[in-house]
Scaffold this active site. Structure first.
Site, PDB file in Angstrom:
ATOM      1  N   CYS A 112       0.881  -1.180   0.000  1.00 48.89           N
ATOM      2  CA  CYS A 112       0.000   0.000   0.000  1.00 48.89           C
ATOM      3  C   CYS A 112       0.913   1.222   0.000  1.00 48.89           C
ATOM      4  O   CYS A 112       1.051   1.921   0.996  1.00 48.89           O
ATOM      5  CB  CYS A 112      -0.908   0.000   1.220  1.00 48.89           C
ATOM      6  SG  CYS A 112      -1.853  -1.530   1.450  1.00 48.89           S
ATOM      7  N   GLY A 149       4.484   7.426  -1.000  1.00 48.04           N
ATOM      8  CA  GLY A 149       5.806   7.015  -1.442  1.00 48.04           C
ATOM      9  C   GLY A 149       6.959   7.257  -0.485  1.00 48.04           C
ATOM     10  O   GLY A 149       8.078   6.856  -0.779  1.00 48.04           O
ATOM     11  N   LYS A 156       7.660   5.942   2.548  1.00 51.42           N
ATOM     12  CA  LYS A 156       8.208   4.682   3.044  1.00 51.42           C
ATOM     13  C   LYS A 156       8.885   3.904   1.910  1.00 51.42           C
ATOM     14  O   LYS A 156       9.908   3.238   2.137  1.00 51.42           O
ATOM     15  CB  LYS A 156       7.113   3.835   3.690  1.00 51.42           C
ATOM     16  CG  LYS A 156       6.474   4.464   4.921  1.00 51.42           C
ATOM     17  CD  LYS A 156       5.400   3.544   5.492  1.00 51.42           C
ATOM     18  CE  LYS A 156       4.670   4.205   6.637  1.00 51.42           C
ATOM     19  NZ  LYS A 156       3.788   5.320   6.177  1.00 51.42           N
ATOM     20  N   GLU A 205      -0.012   0.304  -5.781  1.00 55.83           N
ATOM     21  CA  GLU A 205      -1.105   1.232  -5.459  1.00 55.83           C
ATOM     22  C   GLU A 205      -2.215   1.049  -6.485  1.00 55.83           C
ATOM     23  O   GLU A 205      -1.999   1.212  -7.689  1.00 55.83           O
ATOM     24  CB  GLU A 205      -0.623   2.679  -5.463  1.00 55.83           C
ATOM     25  CG  GLU A 205      -1.717   3.700  -5.265  1.00 55.83           C
ATOM     26  CD  GLU A 205      -2.544   3.465  -4.002  1.00 55.83           C
ATOM     27  OE1 GLU A 205      -3.785   3.398  -4.128  1.00 55.83           O
ATOM     28  OE2 GLU A 205      -1.952   3.346  -2.909  1.00 55.83           O
ATOM     29  N   CYS A 235      -1.827   4.350  10.906  1.00 55.20           N
ATOM     30  CA  CYS A 235      -1.716   5.626  11.619  1.00 55.20           C
ATOM     31  C   CYS A 235      -2.910   5.802  12.543  1.00 55.20           C
ATOM     32  O   CYS A 235      -3.331   6.926  12.840  1.00 55.20           O
ATOM     33  CB  CYS A 235      -1.583   6.796  10.642  1.00 55.20           C
ATOM     34  SG  CYS A 235      -2.964   6.997   9.503  1.00 55.20           S
TER      35      CYS A 235
END
Length: 298
Positions: free
Chosen positions: A62, A66, A68, A86, A204
């Site tokens: 996922c 970008g 990470k 993606e 998150c």
């Protein structure tokens, strides 16, 4: 780095620094590529927990926007394969722009990846994919399997809510919906993971339902006697490879760890780490094969 910045981690191919209260400069181009990428410390936690190594095959399932992915690419710069996935076209276009702005090599199509990986070179091969992350059949059809997989899953995004963004999409009802989606992504990811491979799950979110509860659900499903998963899982320490700057701010949960903004200034970012152990051999059709019979007692 400029005065007042703290070097968090340094390698031959990258430097992770903490700017503190200092204003980050805008990225500038050097030899045609942008020179730095502003990244939340929590994002660095998730990428470091994956522990990518030279020569490995890594899937960022996922990947957009970008940040990470770039971190993983820097760890694999001496050689390896990185597939950034993606499904959403607009987000995939942004992901491509990020990769092409920072990485020196071409961003390949999946159809080009198999030929590139047959080359015995010390290069990083980066490919972009457009797969549905919940589609196990599509992941099984990839031209290779992976040593490491990062699932930075879609979540209810309390991060935006906590940081006061007026456009935050967070609602209490979204938590249950996203927890189901997260579990489906993780189950699909297992079919592309090698024996002994490492799978990092991050969100998150601060919601237990999206974090430890999803981890427990995945372990329960893969451990069940009727499970069709090709892998059995064990949990690993998500903080073992992290620099002290991050570990001193992280808080452990029952199944993973979390960075919270009130303590660290980063995140929130939850992370858990699975290692795939193959308890039973499987045939080419992914059907479980019974183990050999025990010898009769004398």
């Amino acid at each position: 780095p400029p005065e007042g910045w703290e070097v968090v981690r340094h390698s031959r191919t990258s430097m992770l620094v903490h700017a503190g209260e200092a204003q980050l400069p805008q990225p500038s181009r050097t030899h045609g590529l942008l020179d730095h990428y502003p990244l939340d410390g929590g994002s660095a936690l998730a990428a470091l927990a994956l522990e990518p190594r030279r020569g490995e095959r890594v899937l960022d399932l996922c990947a957009a926007p970008g940040g990470k992915t770039l971190f993983l690419a820097s760890e694999l710069a001496a050689g390896g394969v990185l597939v950034a996935n993606e499904k959403v076209a607009s987000r995939r276009a942004r992901l491509r722009r990020v990769l092409e702005s920072y990485l020196p090599g071409p961003v390949l199509r999946l159809s080009e990846l198999a030929a590139a990986t047959r080359l015995a070179d010390a290069k990083l091969h980066v490919a972009l994919a457009d797969l549905d992350a919940t589609d196990a059949r599509a992941l099984r059809a990839l031209p290779l399997d992976f040593d490491k997989i990062l699932v930075d899953a879609p979540c209810s995004m309390e991060r935006h809510f906590l940081h006061g963004r007026a456009d935050s999409p967070w609602t209490p009802k979204r938590i249950a919906r996203d927890a189901k989606l997260q579990l489906n992504i993780l189950k699909a990811a297992l079919v592309a993971l090698k024996r002994g491979g490492r799978l990092v799950y991050s969100t998150c979110s601060i919601a237990h339902e999206e974090n430890d509860a999803v981890v427990d659900a995945l372990i329960a499903k893969t451990a069940a006697p009727a499970a069709r998963s090709p892998r059995r899982l064990r949990l690993d320490d998500p903080l073992r490879a992290l620099p002290p700057f991050l570990t001193r701010h992280a808080e452990r949960t029952d199944r993973g760890a979390i960075l919270l903004p009130d303590r660290s200034g980063f995140g929130p970012l939850y992370v858990a780490v699975f290692v795939a152990d193959l308890e039973l051999p499987t045939d080419a059709d992914h059907r479980t094969v019974p183990p050999p019979a025990e010898p009769a007692a004398a």
